[in-house]
Write an enzyme that holds these catalytic residues in place. Structure first.
Site, mmCIF file in Angstrom:
data_model
loop_
_atom_site.group_PDB
_atom_site.id
_atom_site.type_symbol
_atom_site.label_atom_id
_atom_site.label_comp_id
_atom_site.label_asym_id
_atom_site.label_seq_id
_atom_site.Cartn_x
_atom_site.Cartn_y
_atom_site.Cartn_z
ATOM 1 N N GLU A 1 -1.130 -0.598 8.392
ATOM 2 C CA GLU A 1 -2.065 -1.514 9.040
ATOM 3 C C GLU A 1 -1.346 -2.442 10.010
ATOM 4 O O GLU A 1 -0.112 -2.466 10.090
ATOM 5 C CB GLU A 1 -2.803 -2.343 7.982
ATOM 6 C CG GLU A 1 -1.883 -3.202 7.119
ATOM 7 C CD GLU A 1 -2.595 -3.799 5.917
ATOM 8 O OE1 GLU A 1 -3.799 -3.555 5.730
ATOM 9 O OE2 GLU A 1 -1.940 -4.524 5.147
ATOM 10 N N HIS B 1 0.841 -1.190 0.000
ATOM 11 C CA HIS B 1 0.000 0.000 0.000
ATOM 12 C C HIS B 1 0.879 1.244 0.000
ATOM 13 O O HIS B 1 1.938 1.260 0.637
ATOM 14 C CB HIS B 1 -0.912 0.019 1.222
ATOM 15 C CG HIS B 1 -1.636 -1.271 1.449
ATOM 16 N ND1 HIS B 1 -2.599 -1.747 0.591
ATOM 17 C CD2 HIS B 1 -1.522 -2.203 2.432
ATOM 18 C CE1 HIS B 1 -3.055 -2.903 1.035
ATOM 19 N NE2 HIS B 1 -2.413 -3.197 2.150
ATOM 20 N N HIS C 1 3.554 -7.665 1.314
ATOM 21 C CA HIS C 1 2.959 -8.593 2.267
ATOM 22 C C HIS C 1 1.853 -9.416 1.605
ATOM 23 O O HIS C 1 1.362 -9.078 0.527
ATOM 24 C CB HIS C 1 2.377 -7.837 3.475
ATOM 25 C CG HIS C 1 1.285 -6.880 3.108
ATOM 26 N ND1 HIS C 1 1.530 -5.586 2.702
ATOM 27 C CD2 HIS C 1 -0.065 -7.018 3.074
ATOM 28 C CE1 HIS C 1 0.391 -4.974 2.456
ATOM 29 N NE2 HIS C 1 -0.598 -5.824 2.668
ATOM 30 N N ARG D 1 -1.477 -4.581 -6.162
ATOM 31 C CA ARG D 1 -1.290 -6.030 -6.272
ATOM 32 C C ARG D 1 -0.156 -6.292 -7.254
ATOM 33 O O ARG D 1 -0.194 -5.833 -8.399
ATOM 34 C CB ARG D 1 -2.588 -6.668 -6.751
ATOM 35 C CG ARG D 1 -2.612 -8.184 -6.747
ATOM 36 C CD ARG D 1 -3.916 -8.730 -7.331
ATOM 37 N NE ARG D 1 -5.087 -8.262 -6.604
ATOM 38 C CZ ARG D 1 -6.075 -7.559 -7.149
ATOM 39 N NH1 ARG D 1 -6.026 -7.222 -8.427
ATOM 40 N NH2 ARG D 1 -7.104 -7.188 -6.428
#
Length: 323
Positions: free
Chosen positions: A119, A102, A177, A197
Site C-alpha cells: 500500500e 501485511h 507500520h 496486528r
C-alpha cells in the site's frame, strides 16, 4: 456509454476513528468515530455502489461483469478477471492505529487464499504533532523483535516519522507500520483486508476487551530490515504529472491543476482513479461532465482515452492511480 463514475462511500466505525471524514471530507455520517471511508472496493461484502449517471444503483461488480476490459483494461482484466485489483480509502485516525503489517502475495495466498497487501499513503491533513510509524529504526532480528514484544517495549524498535500535508509513503508487504493520531490519509492498496496486528497500545474496547493480536502469524511475514526508502520524493509542478511511485501493484501521481489540464490516456491499458485531495473542479469527457470536490473519488474506465479537467478558482489537486 461508459463515463466517469462516483460511488457511495462505505464508512467504517473504528475504535480509533474521529470526525474528520465528516467535517473535512464531507462524508455523510452522524457518528463521531468513523475511521475509514472505502471509496472503491470489491472486498468481501463491501462492494461499491454507483451514485451518478445511468449506472446509479449498480455495483462495481455489476459493471466489471458487463464491461470487462472496457472498464478495467485488457491486461488488468486478463490478470484479475472480475476482481477489482485495488482498494481505495480515506483514513481518519483520531487515535493511533495498531502497530501492524501485511503479508505478501505468496504468504497471503497460502494462508488466506487472498492477495497480499502492498500500500501507499498520502497525507491529506495532519495535526501539528501527528506521526506515522514506518519500519524499524535499525536492522533487527526475529529473536530481538520477539524479546522486545514480550517485554512490552516494541515501540523502542520502531521508526517514528513526523508528517505534514502532502507527504507520501510506500508501505510494502511485510513492513511494520501504524498511522498515528491526528492523521488524515489517502490510502491506495492491493485488494486485500488481511492485517496482522502485533501491538495495540494496551487499548480496550467499550466492553473492556482487548483486540485480537496476530503475534505468531506476523513472525514469518515481517521484514526485519530498517529500509529507509519508504518516503516518496516527488516534484510539485502545477499542470503536470508528478509521479509518486510506479510499481507492480499501482502507479500513483499528483496532478495539481490551475485553470485547466488535458490528460491523454490513449496509450494506457488500465482504468484510472482520481482522488480529490484538495480543491474542486470538473472532470469532462467528450460526452460527460462530472463535478468533483475535496474528498471525492472518481473511476475513469479504461475505454475513456482523454479527460479535460477544469479547476475552480481555488484550484484542484488529484491523486491519479492506475495499473
Amino acid at each position: 456509454m461508459l463515463y466517469p463514475i462516483k460511488f457511495h462511500p462505505i464508512l467504517k466505525e473504528k475504535i480509533w476513528g474521529g470526525g474528520k471524514l465528516k467535517t473535512i471530507l464531507n462524508k455523510p455520517t452522524e457518528t463521531e468515530n468513523v475511521g475509514e471511508s472505502w471509496e472503491i472496493s470489491t472486498v468481501g461484502d463491501d462492494i461499491s455502489i454507483v451514485c451518478n449517471g445511468e449506472f446509479t444503483g449498480k455495483t462495481l461488480n455489476d459493471l466489471i461483469k458487463e464491461y470487462k476490459d472496457k472498464l478495467l483494461g485488457k491486461k488488468v482484466y486478463k490478470e484479475f478477471g472480475n476482481q477489482f485489483p485495488l482498494l481505495i480509502k480515506f483514513i481518519d485516525a483520531k487515535e493511533d492505529l495498531s502497530v501492524q503489517l501485511h503479508p505478501d502475495d505468496e504468504l497471503a495466498k497460502k494462508r488466506h487464499n487472498s492477495f497480499g497487501k502492498t500500500e501507499m499513503w498520502y497525507v491529506v491533513q495532519a495535526d501539528p504533532e501527528a506521526k506515522l510509524i514506518v519500519g524499524f529504526n535499525k536492522d533487527t532480528t526475529k529473536e530481538e523483535y520477539e524479546d522486545f514484544l514480550e517485554k512490552g517495549e516494541i515501540t523502542k524498535l520502531l521508526n517514528f516519522e513526523s508528517i505534514s500535508k502532502g507527504d507520501s509513503y510506500f508501505i510494502k508487504a511485510g513492513r511494520i507500520h501504524a498511522i498515528g493520531g491526528g492523521s488524515l490519509i489517502a490510502e491506495i492498496q492491493q485488494t486485500s483486508d488481511i492485517t496482522y496486528r502485533v501491538y495495540d497500545w494496551d487499548r480496550k474496547d467499550s466492553e473492556g476487551n482487548e483486540r485480537e493480536l496476530h503475534t505468531d502469524l506476523a513472525l514469518d511475514a515481517l521484514d526485519y530490515n530498517a529500509d529507509k526508502t519508504f518516503k516518496l520524493k516527488y516534484s510539485k509542478d502545477k499542470n503536470k504529472i508528478n509521479n509518486l511511485i510506479s510499481g507492480t501493484y499501482f502507479t500513483t501521481s499528483v496532478i495539481e491543476i490551475e485553470n485547466s489540464f488535458e490528460r491523454n490516456y490513449k496509450d494506457l491499458d488500465s482504468f484510472k482513479i482520481l482522488m480529490c485531495v484538495e480543491g474542486s473542479g470538473t472532470i469532462n469527457t467528450q460526452e460527460y461532465s462530472l463535478p468533483v470536490s475535496f474528498g471525492e473519488t472518481v473511476l475513469i474506465p479504461a475505454a475513456i482515452e482523454n479527460v479535460f479537467i477544469e479547476s475552480t478558482s481555488q484550484g484542484i489537486k488529484l491523486l491519479e492511480v492506475y495499473i
